[in-house]
Design a protein around this motif. Structure first.
Motif, PDB file in Angstrom:
ATOM      1  N   MET A   1      -1.194   5.545 -10.607  1.00 50.03           N
ATOM      2  CA  MET A   1      -0.094   6.457 -10.954  1.00 50.03           C
ATOM      3  C   MET A   1      -0.210   7.712 -10.080  1.00 50.03           C
ATOM      4  O   MET A   1      -1.273   8.291  -9.969  1.00 50.03           O
ATOM      5  CB  MET A   1      -0.240   6.815 -12.438  1.00 50.03           C
ATOM      6  N   SER A   2       0.895   8.115  -9.429  1.00 44.78           N
ATOM      7  CA  SER A   2       0.870   9.387  -8.695  1.00 44.78           C
ATOM      8  C   SER A   2       1.785  10.358  -9.426  1.00 44.78           C
ATOM      9  O   SER A   2       2.844   9.967  -9.923  1.00 44.78           O
ATOM     10  CB  SER A   2       1.334   9.198  -7.252  1.00 44.78           C
ATOM     11  N   VAL A   3       1.350  11.627  -9.546  1.00 45.12           N
ATOM     12  CA  VAL A   3       2.100  12.620 -10.324  1.00 45.12           C
ATOM     13  C   VAL A   3       2.375  13.846  -9.465  1.00 45.12           C
ATOM     14  O   VAL A   3       1.483  14.357  -8.789  1.00 45.12           O
ATOM     15  CB  VAL A   3       1.286  13.053 -11.576  1.00 45.12           C
ATOM     16  N   TYR A   4       3.631  14.260  -9.408  1.00 46.86           N
ATOM     17  CA  TYR A   4       4.002  15.489  -8.703  1.00 46.86           C
ATOM     18  C   TYR A   4       4.640  16.428  -9.712  1.00 46.86           C
ATOM     19  O   TYR A   4       5.409  16.000 -10.565  1.00 46.86           O
ATOM     20  CB  TYR A   4       5.043  15.216  -7.604  1.00 46.86           C
ATOM     21  N   GLY A   5       4.359  17.730  -9.579  1.00 50.93           N
ATOM     22  CA  GLY A   5       4.980  18.701 -10.479  1.00 50.93           C
ATOM     23  C   GLY A   5       5.549  19.858  -9.683  1.00 50.93           C
ATOM     24  O   GLY A   5       5.035  20.193  -8.615  1.00 50.93           O
ATOM     25  N   ALA A   6       6.667  20.438 -10.129  1.00 51.07           N
ATOM     26  CA  ALA A   6       7.232  21.592  -9.425  1.00 51.07           C
ATOM     27  C   ALA A   6       7.872  22.514 -10.456  1.00 51.07           C
ATOM     28  O   ALA A   6       8.507  22.048 -11.411  1.00 51.07           O
ATOM     29  CB  ALA A   6       8.271  21.133  -8.414  1.00 51.07           C
TER      30      ALA A   6
ATOM     31  N   ASP B   1       4.739   4.899 -10.727  1.00 49.53           N
ATOM     32  CA  ASP B   1       3.767   3.834 -10.943  1.00 49.53           C
ATOM     33  C   ASP B   1       3.536   3.163  -9.583  1.00 49.53           C
ATOM     34  O   ASP B   1       4.420   2.480  -9.071  1.00 49.53           O
ATOM     35  CB  ASP B   1       4.321   2.832 -11.960  1.00 49.53           C
ATOM     36  N   ILE B   2       2.349   3.376  -8.985  1.00 43.85           N
ATOM     37  CA  ILE B   2       2.117   2.833  -7.637  1.00 43.85           C
ATOM     38  C   ILE B   2       1.185   1.611  -7.654  1.00 43.85           C
ATOM     39  O   ILE B   2       0.662   1.210  -6.638  1.00 43.85           O
ATOM     40  CB  ILE B   2       1.573   3.915  -6.667  1.00 43.85           C
ATOM     41  N   THR B   3       1.027   1.030  -8.865  1.00 42.92           N
ATOM     42  CA  THR B   3       0.154  -0.140  -8.966  1.00 42.92           C
ATOM     43  C   THR B   3       0.572  -1.208  -7.955  1.00 42.92           C
ATOM     44  O   THR B   3      -0.245  -1.776  -7.240  1.00 42.92           O
ATOM     45  CB  THR B   3       0.249  -0.755 -10.388  1.00 42.92           C
ATOM     46  N   GLU B   4       1.912  -1.472  -7.890  1.00 48.44           N
ATOM     47  CA  GLU B   4       2.425  -2.520  -7.009  1.00 48.44           C
ATOM     48  C   GLU B   4       2.160  -2.161  -5.537  1.00 48.44           C
ATOM     49  O   GLU B   4       1.775  -3.004  -4.737  1.00 48.44           O
ATOM     50  CB  GLU B   4       3.931  -2.695  -7.285  1.00 48.44           C
ATOM     51  N   LEU B   5       2.377  -0.859  -5.217  1.00 47.02           N
ATOM     52  CA  LEU B   5       2.147  -0.419  -3.825  1.00 47.02           C
ATOM     53  C   LEU B   5       0.689  -0.608  -3.427  1.00 47.02           C
ATOM     54  O   LEU B   5       0.387  -1.070  -2.338  1.00 47.02           O
ATOM     55  CB  LEU B   5       2.506   1.060  -3.685  1.00 47.02           C
TER      56      LEU B   5
ATOM     57  N   VAL C   1      -3.230  -6.482  -0.259  1.00 45.74           N
ATOM     58  CA  VAL C   1      -2.867  -7.791   0.292  1.00 45.74           C
ATOM     59  C   VAL C   1      -2.765  -7.674   1.813  1.00 45.74           C
ATOM     60  O   VAL C   1      -3.241  -8.528   2.561  1.00 45.74           O
ATOM     61  CB  VAL C   1      -1.513  -8.275  -0.301  1.00 45.74           C
ATOM     62  N   ARG C   2      -2.157  -6.566   2.289  1.00 38.59           N
ATOM     63  CA  ARG C   2      -1.981  -6.372   3.733  1.00 38.59           C
ATOM     64  C   ARG C   2      -3.344  -6.254   4.435  1.00 38.59           C
ATOM     65  O   ARG C   2      -3.597  -6.889   5.451  1.00 38.59           O
ATOM     66  CB  ARG C   2      -1.141  -5.109   3.989  1.00 38.59           C
ATOM     67  N   LYS C   3      -4.235  -5.467   3.812  1.00 36.76           N
ATOM     68  CA  LYS C   3      -5.566  -5.280   4.416  1.00 36.76           C
ATOM     69  C   LYS C   3      -6.316  -6.602   4.475  1.00 36.76           C
ATOM     70  O   LYS C   3      -6.952  -6.935   5.471  1.00 36.76           O
ATOM     71  CB  LYS C   3      -6.370  -4.268   3.599  1.00 36.76           C
ATOM     72  N   ASP C   4      -6.247  -7.364   3.362  1.00 39.37           N
ATOM     73  CA  ASP C   4      -6.907  -8.685   3.319  1.00 39.37           C
ATOM     74  C   ASP C   4      -6.370  -9.566   4.428  1.00 39.37           C
ATOM     75  O   ASP C   4      -7.131 -10.268   5.092  1.00 39.37           O
ATOM     76  CB  ASP C   4      -6.569  -9.400   1.994  1.00 39.37           C
ATOM     77  N   PHE C   5      -5.046  -9.524   4.608  1.00 42.48           N
ATOM     78  CA  PHE C   5      -4.409 -10.388   5.603  1.00 42.48           C
ATOM     79  C   PHE C   5      -4.904 -10.036   7.005  1.00 42.48           C
ATOM     80  O   PHE C   5      -5.304 -10.908   7.774  1.00 42.48           O
ATOM     81  CB  PHE C   5      -2.886 -10.256   5.507  1.00 42.48           C
ATOM     82  N   VAL C   6      -4.935  -8.735   7.312  1.00 46.85           N
ATOM     83  CA  VAL C   6      -5.386  -8.302   8.643  1.00 46.85           C
ATOM     84  C   VAL C   6      -6.841  -8.722   8.852  1.00 46.85           C
ATOM     85  O   VAL C   6      -7.210  -9.235   9.914  1.00 46.85           O
ATOM     86  CB  VAL C   6      -5.199  -6.773   8.805  1.00 46.85           C
ATOM     87  N   ALA C   7      -7.664  -8.543   7.800  1.00 47.22           N
ATOM     88  CA  ALA C   7      -9.084  -8.914   7.922  1.00 47.22           C
ATOM     89  C   ALA C   7      -9.215 -10.419   8.158  1.00 47.22           C
ATOM     90  O   ALA C   7     -10.003 -10.868   8.999  1.00 47.22           O
ATOM     91  CB  ALA C   7      -9.835  -8.511   6.660  1.00 47.22           C
ATOM     92  N   ASN C   8      -8.406 -11.198   7.418  1.00 46.18           N
ATOM     93  CA  ASN C   8      -8.456 -12.660   7.577  1.00 46.18           C
ATOM     94  C   ASN C   8      -8.017 -13.098   8.968  1.00 46.18           C
ATOM     95  O   ASN C   8      -8.649 -13.938   9.589  1.00 46.18           O
ATOM     96  CB  ASN C   8      -7.517 -13.327   6.568  1.00 46.18           C
TER      97      ASN C   8
END
Ligand code: ADP
Length: 260
Positions: free
Chosen positions: A1-6, A24-28, A34-41
């Motif tokens: 979760m990222s939170v910004y306040g102003a 909610d940045i769980t998906e991000l 997944v991207r990092k795993d792919f590059v490593a693979n």
């Protein structure tokens, strides 16, 4: 979760309150993993044959090439590893092409039996080499709206796996039946089977149950990821059922009519 306040300040500089935005940045985070795993693979998969080619070439240049027997053996290994690299790059380009926007299928009315016959022609050498017999049970004239070349590609992949992961003198059954507005195509083998716990990850890029065995059989670990992509692009689904030591069935469901 990222939170910004102003703070929110009124026209006269008076304090009105605070605006808080929560994402909610769980998906991000998951996508980034997944991207990092792919590059490593990819790096690992590319490095393995390159390291081998480099090593054998250096040994030859260091003097081993003066022995004709060794020269031939090493050149054959270098050729095999180069072929592997080629295959891997082709599969990677294929996958990235499919994931790019603008990827489209060439739809036409096609006969499922003809697609099977074309796929069988391509794989017939491998069937013969292992003495694996084939049973084709395609119901009547199954005509569907689909991309024939892409379906042949799917079938060649599934049949090649069925052959690679089966012992000699076994049987592969392909069946095609109409079910409602779909056709169901099953590819069943009497091969080594896959553990239940491995099934959910089978269609992931580079996922292999047995890395060494897959590598020996010339697999890139991308085949089923490509297959899934192509079937889903048609608006279809692919599932797998398997029992260790008994065999595996891949079931494709495809809409008879193109989904708009
Ligand atoms: P590969 O190039 O390694 O065959 P795939 O994406 O085609 O890659 O398949 C992924 C893995 O799934 C294989 O490495 C193998 O472990 C398993 N697999 C695929 N098809 C079968 C099958 N018919 N029987 C047993 N295992 C299979």
């Amino acid at each position: 979760m990222s939170v910004y306040g102003a703070p929110v300040i009124g026209l006269h500089g008076n304090w009105l309150g605070i605006v808080v935005v929560m994402h909610d940045i769980t998906e991000l985070v998951h996508l980034e993993e997944v991207r990092k795993d792919f590059v490593a693979n990819v790096s690992h998969e590319l490095r393995t044959p390159v390291t081998s080619i480099k090593g054998f070439t250096e040994t030859l240049l260091d003097g081993a090439m003066n022995e004709p027997e060794v020269l031939k053996d090493f050149l054959e290994i270098i050729q095999k590893e180069s072929d592997r690299l080629h295959l891997l790059i082709d599969d990677l380009l294929e996958l990235s092409g499919m994931e790019r926007e603008g990827f489209s299928l060439q739809y036409a009315f096609i006969n499922v039996k003809e697609v099977m016959d074309d796929a069988l022609k391509i794989t017939s050498g491998n069937f013969e080499r292992k003495g694996i017999s084939l049973v084709l049970e395609i119901q009547g004239d199954l005509i569907i709206e689909a991309d024939a070349d892409r379906l042949i590609q799917v079938m060649v992949n599934l049949l090649s796996n069925a052959i690679n992961y089966s012992k000699e003198q076994t049987k592969v059954i392909i069946s095609g039946t109409k079910s409602g507005s779909n056709v169901a195509i099953d590819v069943t083998d009497e091969g080594i089977g896959i553990e239940q716990s491995q099934l959910p990850r089978l269609f992931e890029r580079f996922y292999r149950v047995d890395r060494a065995r897959s590598r020996d059989s010339g697999g890139t670990g991308l085949g089923l990821a490509i297959v899934k992509h192509l079937i889903e692009a048609h608006g279809g689904t692919i599932d797998v059922e398997s029992t260790i030591g008994v065999g595996t069935t891949f079931r494709i469901q495809l809409p008879i009519r193109k989904k708009i």
